[in-house]
Write a protein that holds these residues in place. Structure first.
Motif, PDB file in Angstrom:
ATOM      1  N   THR A 138       0.824  -1.205   0.000  1.00 39.39           N
ATOM      2  CA  THR A 138       0.000   0.000   0.000  1.00 39.39           C
ATOM      3  C   THR A 138       0.860   1.257   0.000  1.00 39.39           C
ATOM      4  OG1 THR A 138      -1.752  -1.161   1.210  1.00 39.39           O
ATOM      5  CG2 THR A 138      -1.829   1.236   1.208  1.00 39.39           C
ATOM      6  N   THR A 139       1.924   1.266   0.798  1.00 37.53           N
ATOM      7  CA  THR A 139       2.824   2.420   0.846  1.00 37.53           C
ATOM      8  C   THR A 139       3.534   2.622  -0.479  1.00 37.53           C
ATOM      9  OG1 THR A 139       3.196   2.032   3.216  1.00 37.53           O
ATOM     10  CG2 THR A 139       4.774   3.446   2.065  1.00 37.53           C
ATOM     11  N   PHE A 140       4.006   1.529  -1.061  1.00 41.46           N
ATOM     12  CA  PHE A 140       4.675   1.621  -2.366  1.00 41.46           C
ATOM     13  C   PHE A 140       3.722   2.144  -3.432  1.00 41.46           C
ATOM     14  CE2 PHE A 140       5.556  -0.537  -6.445  1.00 41.46           C
ATOM     15  CZ  PHE A 140       6.759   0.085  -6.755  1.00 41.46           C
ATOM     16  N   SER A 141       2.485   1.691  -3.411  1.00 39.69           N
ATOM     17  CA  SER A 141       1.492   2.136  -4.390  1.00 39.69           C
ATOM     18  C   SER A 141       1.216   3.629  -4.243  1.00 39.69           C
ATOM     19  CB  SER A 141       0.195   1.338  -4.233  1.00 39.69           C
ATOM     20  OG  SER A 141       0.408  -0.033  -4.443  1.00 39.69           O
ATOM     21  N   MET A 142       1.115   4.095  -3.009  1.00 39.13           N
ATOM     22  CA  MET A 142       0.871   5.517  -2.779  1.00 39.13           C
ATOM     23  C   MET A 142       2.029   6.369  -3.271  1.00 39.13           C
ATOM     24  SD  MET A 142      -0.941   5.494   0.994  1.00 39.13           S
ATOM     25  CE  MET A 142      -1.051   7.290   0.989  1.00 39.13           C
ATOM     26  N   LEU A 143       3.261   5.906  -3.041  1.00 38.82           N
ATOM     27  CA  LEU A 143       4.437   6.639  -3.516  1.00 38.82           C
ATOM     28  C   LEU A 143       4.480   6.677  -5.043  1.00 38.82           C
ATOM     29  CD1 LEU A 143       7.209   5.396  -1.042  1.00 38.82           C
ATOM     30  CD2 LEU A 143       6.203   7.676  -1.169  1.00 38.82           C
ATOM     31  N   ALA A 144       4.206   5.542  -5.670  1.00 42.35           N
ATOM     32  CA  ALA A 144       4.215   5.475  -7.134  1.00 42.35           C
ATOM     33  C   ALA A 144       3.132   6.364  -7.740  1.00 42.35           C
ATOM     34  CB  ALA A 144       4.036   4.031  -7.600  1.00 42.35           C
ATOM     35  N   TYR A 145       1.982   6.443  -7.059  1.00 39.74           N
ATOM     36  CA  TYR A 145       0.876   7.269  -7.550  1.00 39.74           C
ATOM     37  C   TYR A 145       1.174   8.755  -7.390  1.00 39.74           C
ATOM     38  CZ  TYR A 145      -3.847   9.159  -8.008  1.00 39.74           C
ATOM     39  OH  TYR A 145      -4.941   9.889  -8.403  1.00 39.74           O
ATOM     40  N   ALA A 146       1.852   9.127  -6.302  1.00 36.85           N
ATOM     41  CA  ALA A 146       2.065  10.535  -5.988  1.00 36.85           C
ATOM     42  C   ALA A 146       3.297  11.124  -6.660  1.00 36.85           C
ATOM     43  CB  ALA A 146       2.183  10.720  -4.475  1.00 36.85           C
ATOM     44  N   THR A 147       4.194  10.288  -7.148  1.00 36.23           N
ATOM     45  CA  THR A 147       5.451  10.785  -7.725  1.00 36.23           C
ATOM     46  C   THR A 147       5.253  11.184  -9.179  1.00 36.23           C
ATOM     47  OG1 THR A 147       6.649   9.245  -6.272  1.00 36.23           O
ATOM     48  CG2 THR A 147       7.881  10.251  -8.093  1.00 36.23           C
ATOM     49  N   PRO A 148       5.681  12.389  -9.576  1.00 34.16           N
ATOM     50  CA  PRO A 148       5.545  12.825 -10.984  1.00 34.16           C
ATOM     51  C   PRO A 148       6.290  11.907 -11.942  1.00 34.16           C
ATOM     52  CG  PRO A 148       6.101  14.685  -9.553  1.00 34.16           C
ATOM     53  CD  PRO A 148       6.259  13.441  -8.726  1.00 34.16           C
ATOM     54  N   LEU A 149       5.706  11.684 -13.110  1.00 34.32           N
ATOM     55  CA  LEU A 149       6.309  10.779 -14.083  1.00 34.32           C
ATOM     56  C   LEU A 149       7.698  11.241 -14.516  1.00 34.32           C
ATOM     57  CD1 LEU A 149       3.332   9.847 -16.456  1.00 34.32           C
ATOM     58  CD2 LEU A 149       4.453   8.391 -14.784  1.00 34.32           C
TER      59      LEU A 149
END
Length: 325
Positions: A138-149
């Motif tokens: 869940t934490t990894f998913s949130m980081l991947a979602y919030a980080t600019p491409l």
């Protein structure tokens, strides 16, 4: 077969109407942009006299009334004649055909990675809800979602290309290498890995969180409890009952975002110098190359319509209770 034919005919008719509306919207949206393409082209050519500008406007139909330009544009689109690029001196169809395979390769690879990794991670998180595995995913998913491409892309380049020197940083293939056969495939795959990973990480995070939430919701339904009460193994319950029903919202979201990947690829193609239609559209925007912009918009819209049609059909494969109407 009759029901399928009726469904396809209905959807094709609706798709044509959608494409017509998109074509109208794109035409007027691009024309609303500031600047005269004839003046811009003349300035880039080093000739800014009024006679040369008037010649350019006549040559490319820019001196005609707007309604005439629109009518000609719709007529050409109906025959897949997307016009002529006055900046690159080439048919738009040829330019798109040249760049589209690179974009499709990038987006399809990123899409497959995002769906496969997202569903797998979401399933594992749901099976370990409340445990360390769930927290990490869940934490990894949130980081991947919030980080600019663009930041993800640059960091991957710094790590794998600059620091470790494992993968190439830019381009579609090694310039001047002239690989053939399997060597060419492997060379393109090495160039593809970083941009596909960058583009797919954001969507992977979305699918992971959506799959986790959907599985937890379906797991509480009565038919799942009944399946467990019958003595079915947990693996059978998860694969045949829970996951199959939990994938419906994932398929819906994937169908919507599959077309959006083309738009998202513009930024990734710019960062990695990937020669796709996203980069082509960006260059055309800077040059006020209306024909190329309209062509790219139309082809992207056509891809979205086709993907949505395929998504509707997949519904019946995943859940036979849903009928084609």
């Amino acid at each position: 077969m009759k029901k399928i034919g009726k469904f396809l005919a209905s959807r094709l008719f609706k798709s044509v109407l959608v494409l017509l509306m998109i074509a109208l919207f794109n035409f007027f949206l691009v024309r609303a942009a500031p600047g005269d393409p004839a003046e811009i082209l003349a300035g880039q050519s080093g000739a800014v006299d009024a006679e040369f500008i008037a010649k350019l406007r006549t040559e490319f139909g820019l001196d005609r009334p707007m309604i005439v330009q629109l009518g000609q544009y719709l007529k050409n689109v109906a025959t897949f004649d997307l016009g002529y690029s006055y900046r690159q001196q080439a048919p738009v169809t040829s330019l798109i055909a040249e760049h589209l395979p690179a974009t499709l390769l990038l987006t399809i690879t990123a899409f497959i990675f995002a769906v496969a990794a997202g569903v797998s991670l979401g399933t594992q998180a749901a099976l370990r809800v409340g445990k360390w595995g769930d927290t990490i995913i869940t934490t990894f998913s949130m980081l991947a979602y919030a980080t600019p491409l663009f930041w993800v892309g640059l960091m991957l380049v710094l790590l794998f290309s600059v620091k470790l020197e494992w993968l190439p940083a830019f381009g579609y293939q090694t310039v001047g290498a002239q690989f053939t056969g399997l060597a060419h495939v492997m060379d393109v795959a090495r160039h593809l890995l970083l941009p596909a990973l960058t583009l797919g990480m954001f969507y992977m995070a979305v699918y992971a969180r959506l799959t986790r939430a959907s599985i937890l919701e379906v797991s509480q339904l009565d038919f799942v409890k009944t399946a467990r009460a019958k003595g079915l193994s947990e693996r059978t319950v998860i694969t045949r009952h829970v996951l199959r029903n939990a994938l419906l919202p994932v398929i819906t979201y994937a169908g919507i975002q599959a077309g959006g990947l083309i738009g998202g690829s513009l930024l990734v193609e710019t960062v990695f110098a990937w020669p796709g239609i996203g980069r082509l559209a960006f260059d055309a925007l800077l040059q006020r190359d209306y024909s190329v912009l309209l062509g790219v918009f139309f082809i992207a819209s056509l891809i979205v319509v086709i993907v949505n049609l395929i998504t509707d059909i997949l519904y019946t494969v995943v859940d036979p209770r849903i009928e084609l109407k």
